[in-house]
Design a protein around this motif. Structure first.
Motif, short mmCIF file in Angstrom:
data_model
loop_
_atom_site.label_atom_id
_atom_site.label_comp_id
_atom_site.label_asym_id
_atom_site.label_seq_id
_atom_site.Cartn_x
_atom_site.Cartn_y
_atom_site.Cartn_z
N PHE A 17 0.85 -1.18 0.00
CA PHE A 17 0.00 0.00 0.00
C PHE A 17 0.89 1.24 0.00
O PHE A 17 2.07 1.18 0.32
CB PHE A 17 -0.91 0.01 1.24
CG PHE A 17 -2.00 -1.03 1.16
CD1 PHE A 17 -3.28 -0.66 0.78
CD2 PHE A 17 -1.75 -2.36 1.45
CE1 PHE A 17 -4.29 -1.61 0.70
CE2 PHE A 17 -2.75 -3.32 1.37
CZ PHE A 17 -4.02 -2.94 0.99
N THR A 18 0.29 2.38 -0.33
CA THR A 18 1.02 3.65 -0.31
C THR A 18 1.33 4.03 1.14
O THR A 18 0.70 3.52 2.06
CB THR A 18 0.17 4.77 -0.94
OG1 THR A 18 -1.03 4.92 -0.17
CG2 THR A 18 -0.18 4.47 -2.38
N MET B 289 -3.77 3.75 0.06
CA MET B 289 -4.36 3.19 -1.15
C MET B 289 -3.49 2.02 -1.59
O MET B 289 -2.31 1.95 -1.24
CB MET B 289 -4.42 4.25 -2.25
CG MET B 289 -5.33 5.41 -1.91
SD MET B 289 -5.46 6.64 -3.22
CE MET B 289 -3.80 7.27 -3.31
N ARG B 290 -4.07 1.12 -2.36
CA ARG B 290 -3.28 0.01 -2.88
C ARG B 290 -2.21 0.55 -3.81
O ARG B 290 -2.48 1.38 -4.67
CB ARG B 290 -4.16 -0.96 -3.64
CG ARG B 290 -5.12 -1.71 -2.78
CD ARG B 290 -5.91 -2.72 -3.61
NE ARG B 290 -6.95 -3.32 -2.83
CZ ARG B 290 -6.77 -4.39 -2.05
NH1 ARG B 290 -5.59 -4.96 -2.00
NH2 ARG B 290 -7.77 -4.87 -1.36
N ALA B 291 -0.99 0.08 -3.64
CA ALA B 291 0.10 0.45 -4.53
C ALA B 291 -0.04 -0.37 -5.81
O ALA B 291 -0.61 -1.46 -5.81
CB ALA B 291 1.45 0.18 -3.86
N SER B 292 0.47 0.16 -6.91
CA SER B 292 0.39 -0.57 -8.18
C SER B 292 1.76 -0.65 -8.82
O SER B 292 2.66 0.15 -8.53
CB SER B 292 -0.61 0.08 -9.12
OG SER B 292 -0.20 1.40 -9.44
N HIS B 293 1.90 -1.63 -9.68
CA HIS B 293 3.15 -1.85 -10.41
C HIS B 293 2.80 -2.39 -11.79
O HIS B 293 2.13 -3.42 -11.89
CB HIS B 293 4.04 -2.84 -9.64
CG HIS B 293 5.33 -3.14 -10.32
ND1 HIS B 293 6.33 -2.20 -10.41
CD2 HIS B 293 5.77 -4.24 -10.94
CE1 HIS B 293 7.35 -2.74 -11.07
NE2 HIS B 293 7.02 -3.98 -11.40
N ASN B 294 3.21 -1.68 -12.85
CA ASN B 294 2.90 -2.10 -14.23
C ASN B 294 1.40 -2.34 -14.42
O ASN B 294 0.99 -3.37 -14.95
CB ASN B 294 3.69 -3.34 -14.63
CG ASN B 294 5.16 -3.07 -14.74
OD1 ASN B 294 5.58 -1.96 -15.06
ND2 ASN B 294 5.97 -4.06 -14.47
N ALA C 68 0.71 -4.15 -6.57
CA ALA C 68 2.09 -4.35 -6.12
C ALA C 68 2.07 -5.44 -5.05
O ALA C 68 1.52 -5.24 -3.96
CB ALA C 68 2.66 -3.05 -5.57
N VAL C 69 2.60 -6.60 -5.38
CA VAL C 69 2.60 -7.75 -4.47
C VAL C 69 3.98 -8.39 -4.45
O VAL C 69 4.76 -8.24 -5.39
CB VAL C 69 1.53 -8.80 -4.85
CG1 VAL C 69 0.14 -8.20 -4.79
CG2 VAL C 69 1.80 -9.37 -6.22
#
Length: 64
Positions: free
Chosen positions: A7-8, A23-28, A32-33
């Motif tokens: 998460f952020t 907020m949920r972090a994202s990647h591509n 983001a996991v």
């Protein structure tokens, strides 16, 4: 091993609830996991979902 959803960093506090929010972090364009060794976990964090102004009528104490 542990599956971790990232998460952020804390933001806020939110003006209505005065709770800090993330907020949920994202990647591509995806979540983001990671899978990490359990001994790398420093602490857990209890998250409370952000609900809208109305809850679905189908929700009951037995179904939620």
């Amino acid at each position: 091993l542990a599956y971790v959803e990232w998460f952020t960093p804390f933001q806020g506090p939110h003006p209505d609830s005065r709770l800090y929010y993330v907020m949920r972090a994202s990647h591509n364009r995806g979540p983001a996991v990671d899978v990490i060794p359990v001994d790398q976990i420093l602490r857990s964090c209890h998250l409370i979902p952000r609900f809208g102004s109305h809850c679905p009528r189908a929700w009951t104490p037995q179904s939620v």
